[in-house]
Design a protein around this motif. Structure first.
Motif, short mmCIF file in Angstrom:
data_model
loop_
_atom_site.label_atom_id
_atom_site.label_comp_id
_atom_site.label_asym_id
_atom_site.label_seq_id
_atom_site.Cartn_x
_atom_site.Cartn_y
_atom_site.Cartn_z
N LYS A 121 -8.08 -5.50 -0.02
CA LYS A 121 -8.12 -5.08 1.38
C LYS A 121 -6.88 -4.24 1.64
O LYS A 121 -5.75 -4.72 1.56
CB LYS A 121 -8.14 -6.29 2.32
N ALA A 122 -7.11 -2.97 1.91
CA ALA A 122 -6.00 -2.03 1.96
C ALA A 122 -5.20 -2.12 3.25
O ALA A 122 -5.75 -2.43 4.31
CB ALA A 122 -6.52 -0.61 1.77
N MET B 196 -0.44 -6.66 -3.82
CA MET B 196 -0.59 -7.20 -5.17
C MET B 196 -0.28 -8.69 -5.16
O MET B 196 0.46 -9.19 -4.31
CB MET B 196 0.44 -6.55 -6.11
N VAL B 197 -0.82 -9.40 -6.13
CA VAL B 197 -0.35 -10.73 -6.50
C VAL B 197 -0.31 -10.73 -8.02
O VAL B 197 -0.65 -9.74 -8.65
CB VAL B 197 -1.29 -11.84 -5.99
N VAL C 237 -14.43 3.89 -3.84
CA VAL C 237 -14.00 5.08 -4.57
C VAL C 237 -13.43 6.13 -3.61
O VAL C 237 -12.47 6.83 -3.93
CB VAL C 237 -15.13 5.63 -5.47
N ARG C 238 -13.98 6.18 -2.41
CA ARG C 238 -13.38 7.09 -1.42
C ARG C 238 -11.93 6.70 -1.15
O ARG C 238 -11.05 7.55 -1.06
CB ARG C 238 -14.18 7.13 -0.13
N ARG C 239 -11.69 5.40 -1.06
CA ARG C 239 -10.31 4.97 -0.81
C ARG C 239 -9.41 5.30 -2.01
O ARG C 239 -8.26 5.73 -1.84
CB ARG C 239 -10.27 3.46 -0.51
N LEU C 240 -9.93 5.13 -3.23
CA LEU C 240 -9.12 5.44 -4.42
C LEU C 240 -8.74 6.92 -4.44
O LEU C 240 -7.65 7.29 -4.89
CB LEU C 240 -9.88 5.09 -5.70
N THR D 232 -8.85 -0.75 -10.83
CA THR D 232 -8.34 -2.09 -10.50
C THR D 232 -7.01 -1.99 -9.76
O THR D 232 -6.41 -3.02 -9.44
CB THR D 232 -8.14 -2.92 -11.78
N GLU D 233 -6.54 -0.77 -9.51
CA GLU D 233 -5.29 -0.52 -8.78
C GLU D 233 -4.13 -1.31 -9.40
O GLU D 233 -3.46 -2.09 -8.73
CB GLU D 233 -5.50 -0.80 -7.29
#
Lengths: 389, 291
Positions: free
Chosen positions: A215-216, A224-225, A257-260, A104-105
Motif C-alpha cells: 500500500k503506497a 518496507m519490513v 504496474v501503473r504505480r511501478l 516486488t519493490e
C-alpha cells in the motif's frame, strides 16, 4: 541519517573506478554483495571480498549471475542493503531479476561495468551498449533508475546515490559504469562518515494490525519490513494486490504496474541529475555520459576556440532521461550532437524529445576504444557549417 | 469414547493446521487428487510440533504448482522466479542467520532450471531445509517431461515416451553435500511429517523428496488412474529402507519406490566454516558474522 563510520575509509586515495564503487557501496551501508567474476567488473567484488570480513559484511561468490542477482534480493528481505556487480553477458543473465526487484519493490543496486558487445564481445575493452538494456531489459513495464559516473570519484559518489535512490523509491537502481571509468585510476576523496548522507530503509513504524506491504504512500512508494519481524509478508513476482497476494486480473495489473511506472515517472524531476556547461545561448549542444563525456571535452574546447557556440549536457541519470531539459534546449539549439560508444542508443531519447524541432547528430563508435575527439570535433564543425549556410 | 474427545466442541470444527495457512486464500489452485496439498498438511503438522518460533520461519518457493505453496502458508513467504528459490534463500539466510529458511518447490523448478543452484546450495551446506515435491512432470504448464520423468513414461513433450535418464534425487543431494536426505510419498503422511520435522531440526542443507500424484497430467496421460489409484500404488510398491545407499534408490516407471531416511550426518554449515576460518585468520580482529 549519516553513514556508519565502521565502513567508511575516509581519506584521499589513488584508486580505480571499480574500487571506488566498492568503497561507495560500503559507505552507503551495503553489507551484502553477491557476484560472479566477469571482466571488467571483477575488481569491485575483489575489493568487497577483502574489506567485508572485518566490517561485518557478507560477500558470497555465487554459481552464476542469475543466482547473484536474486541472492541480493533474499538478503534485502533479510534486512541488508545489497548489491551485485557484473558486465554485459552477466547483465543479460540478470534481466529477469531486475524485473523481479521492480515488481516486488526490492531496493537493491546492480552495477554494470560495460564492455563491448554483443555476446562475449570485447571483454577487456570499453562499450556503452547496455544503455537501452538498462531501461528495457526485463520483460514488461516498470520504472527504473540508471546512473552514469564518468570518473572514479563519481563512481564512489554515485554508488552512494544509487543506494539512497533504491531505498527512497523501493526500486532496483542500476549503476552504469564503462570499462574506462571502471579501470581508470584517479584521486578519490572519501569523506568522513559524518559528511555522508544515507537514506535509511523506509521501514514501517505503524501497527502490525492492518499493515499492507504494497500500500503506497502518497509518493507511490510503499513501506518496507523484513523477514522475521512477524508481519507474515507475501512477496511474489505475480501481479499482486496491496497485501501482496496474487490477483490475475486486468484491473489489478493496471493498479500495480501503473504505480511501478508512475513512481519513477512522477518523481522524475526529483531524481534526474545532469551537468550543463555553456548551454545558455549555445547553437550546438553535446549530450554525453560516462567516459565519452570526458573524451568530448577536447573536441568542444577546440570548436569553441574556433568560434562555435558549443554547450555540453552530461547525463548523470540516463534513466529517467532529462526529457524536459532537452525539450527546453531544443527551443534555441540548432543541433544536438550525441557521441556514445554504441550505434545509437541514448541519442534516440534526444531525438524523441526534440521531436523534429532541430537536428540531432550521432557520433557512433562500436566499442573497443573511446572516440577519437577529432570525430566529435568534426561533427560539431559540420553542424556549425550547416547552420551558417 | 474417552474423556478427551468428549471435550471437543463440535459446533466449531477446526483443523489444527489452519493457523499455519492463509485461510483467506482458500480454496487453493491444486487439482482434486493432487498430492501437494497433502504435503502442505504434513509441513504444517511438522511446524506445529517443531517448537520453532514461526515469526522466524521463512518459506521460499520457485514457480510451478509446488511453487504456489509459499503463498498459502502464514509465514514470511517468498514466491520467487523459476528455479531461483535456492539462491534467494541463500541470500535471505546469510543476511539473517536467525531465520529458519525453508525452500518448498517442485522437481522441475529445483532440479532442471534450478539444478545448478541445487548442487551449489548443497555443496555450500547453507543451513536450510529443502522440500521437493516430485510429481515427475511440469504440472503448471501442462505435463511436459522433466528431469525426473521415468524412462517409458509419456509427457506432453515426449508423446512417444521418455527415453532420457532421470535424476536420482537423493543420490544427487547426498553427493553434493546434503546432511539430511529422505524420501517419502504423499501416502506416507506420518513419515513425511516426521522427516520434515527432522529436517527442520537439522543444521545444514537438509533435503526431503516427497513423491506426489499428479492425476490431471501425469497419471491420466500414463493411464495410471486417479489420485487414489496412485496412492494405492505408493502403498503397495514402496519399500521402507532407512540408510539405503542412495545410489540404489533411483526410480523407474511404476517400479518399486525405495523410501526412508537415507542420510543424517553432521558437518559445519557455510556460516560455521566461514566464522571458524576467519577467526583463525584474523584472530581478535574478527567478530563472528551474525547477520
Amino acid at each position: 541519517m549519516k553513514a556508519d563510520p565502521k565502513g567508511v575509509m575516509a581519506g584521499a586515495f589513488f584508486i580505480d573506478g571499480d574500487h571506488a564503487c566498492a568503497e561507495g557501496a560500503i559507505a552507503a551501508g551495503c553489507r551484502f554483495v553477491a557476484g560472479y567474476p566477469i571482466t571488467p567488473s571483477t575488481e569491485v567484488v575483489e575489493r568487497i571480498a577483502e574489506r567485508f570480513p572485518l566490517i561485518g559484511g557478507m560477500f558470497i561468490q555465487m554459481e552464476d549471475e542469475i543466482a547473484s542477482s536474486i541472492a541480493i534480493q533474499g538478503a534485502v528481505w533479510g534486512g541488508k542493503k545489497a548489491m551485485t556487480v557484473t558486465s554485459g553477458p552477466g547483465f543479460s543473465l540478470m534481466m529477469e531479476h531486475i524485473g523481479l526487484a521492480a515488481m516486488t519493490e526490492t531496493p537493491c543496486v546492480f552495477v554494470d561495468v560495460q564492455r563491448g558487445g554483443p555476446s562475449t564481445g570485447l571483454p577487456t575493452l570499453p562499450g556503452q551498449g547496455d544503455m537501452m538494456q538498462a531501461r528495457w531489459g526485463s520483460h514488461g513495464d516498470y520504472g527504473i533508475i540508471a546512473l552514469c559516473p564518468n570518473s572514479p570519484q563519481e563512481s564512489f559518489d554515485l554508488t552512494i546515490k544509487a543506494f539512497n535512490l533504491a531505498e527512497q523509491y523501493r526500486i532496483p537502481v542500476l549503476l552504469m559504469l564503462d570499462e574506462c571509468v571502471g579501470h581508470m585510476t584517479e584521486r578519490v576523496v572519501v569523506p568522513p562518515a559524518e559528511e555522508i548522507e544515507i537514506t535509511p530503509r523506509r521501514y514501517w513504524e505503524g501497527p502490525k494490525e492492518g499493515f499492507l506491504l504494497f500500500k503506497a504512500a502518497p509518493d507511490r512508494v510503499p513501506p518496507m519490513v523484513k523477514a522475521g519481524d512477524g508481519f507474515n509478508v507475501h512477496v511474489t513476482g505475480l501481479t499482486h494486490d496491496e497485501r501482496g497476494y496474487p490477483v490475475m486480473t486486468a484491473p489489478a495489473q493496471e493498479k500495480l504496474v501503473r504505480r511501478l511506472v508512475d513512481k519513477i515517472r512522477l518523481n522524475s524531476e526529483a531524481i534526474i541529475e545532469y551537468r550543463e556547461d555553456q548551454t545558455a545561448g549555445a547553437d550546438i549542444v553535446i549530450v554525453s555520459y560516462g567516459i565519452t563525456s570526458r573524451v568530448a571535452i577536447p573536441a568542444i574546447e577546440q570548436a569553441r576556440r574556433e568560434g562555435a557556440k558549443v554547450g555540453h549536457l552530461r547525463l548523470i541519470t540516463a534513466w529517467p532521461f532529462p526529457a524536459k531539459r532537452i525539450r527546453e534546449l531544443s527551443g534555441h539549439v540548432s543541433c544536438f550532437v550525441v557521441p556514445e560508444i554504441n550505434y545509437g542508443q541514448m541519442v534516440r531519447e534526444v531525438e524523441r524529445c526534440v521531436a523534429g524541432r532541430t537536428r540531432v547528430e550521432r557520433v557512433s563508435h562500436g566499442g573497443g576504444s573511446v572516440h577519437n575527439p577529432k570525430d566529435i570535433y568534426a561533427k560539431i564543425m559540420s553542424c556549425g557549417k550547416e547552420e551558417r549556410r | 469414547m474417552t474423556e478427551e474427545s468428549m471435550d471437543i466442541d463440535m459446533s466449531m470444527p477446526t483443523n489444527t493446521v489452519e493457523e499455519f495457512l492463509r485461510m483467506e486464500r482458500m480454496p487453493h489452485i491444486w487439482c482434486p487428487g493432487c498430492g501437494i496439498g497433502t504435503t502442505v498438511n504434513c509441513f504444517a503438522h511438522a511446524l506445529e510440533t517443531s517448537g520453532l518460533d514461526l515469526k522466524k520461519v521463512s518459506i521460499v518457493s520457485g514457480i510451478g504448482c509446488t511453487g504456489r505453496v509459499a503463498g498459502y502458508l502464514k509465514l514470511d513467504s517468498f514466491h520467487t522466479t523459476h528455479g531461483r528459490a535456492l539462491p534467494f534463500a541463500t541470500g535471505l539466510k546469510l543476511a539473517n542467520p536467525d531465520l529458519k529458511v525453508v525452500v518448498y518447490s517442485g522437481d522441475g523448478d529445483l532440479t532442471a532450471i534450478g539444478g545448478n543452484h541445487f548442487i551449489h546450495a548443497a555443496r555450500r551446506n547453507v543451513d536450510m531445509t529443502v522440500i521437493l515435491i516430485n510429481n515427475f512432470i511440469y504440472g503448471m504448464t501442462g505435463g511436459q517431461v522433466a528431469p525426473t520423468t521415468p524412462i517409458g513414461a509419456t509427457a506432453s513433450t515426449t508423446p512417444y515416451g521418455n527415453f532420457e535418464e532421470p535424476f536420482n534425487l537423493p543420490y544427487l543431494a547426498e553427493s553434493c553435500g546434503a546432511v539430511y536426505v529422505a524420501r517419502w510419498t504423499a501416502y506416507h503422511v506420518r513419515h513425511a511429517t516426521k522427516a520434515i520435522k527432522d529436517a527442520l531440526r537439522k543444521r545444514g542443507f537438509s533435503f526431503v523428496e516427497i513423491l506426489a500424484p499428479c492425476p490431471t497430467l501425469y497419471s491420466r496421460r500414463n493411464r495410471l488412474g486417479d489420485g487414489l489409484d496412485q496412492m494405492k500404488f505408493y502403498r503397495d510398491n514402496s519399500e521402507v529402507k532407512n540408510d539405503a545407499d542412495t545410489k540404489t534408490v533411483g526410480l523407474s516407471f511404476q517400479g518399486k519406490v525405495i523410501v526412508g531416511k537415507f542420510v543424517d550426518k553432521d558437518k559445519p554449515t557455510y556460516l560455521d566454516s566461514m566464522n571458524a576460518f576467519y577467526a583463525q585468520k584474523f584472530g581478535d580482529k574478527y567478530s563472528p558474522y551474525k547477520g
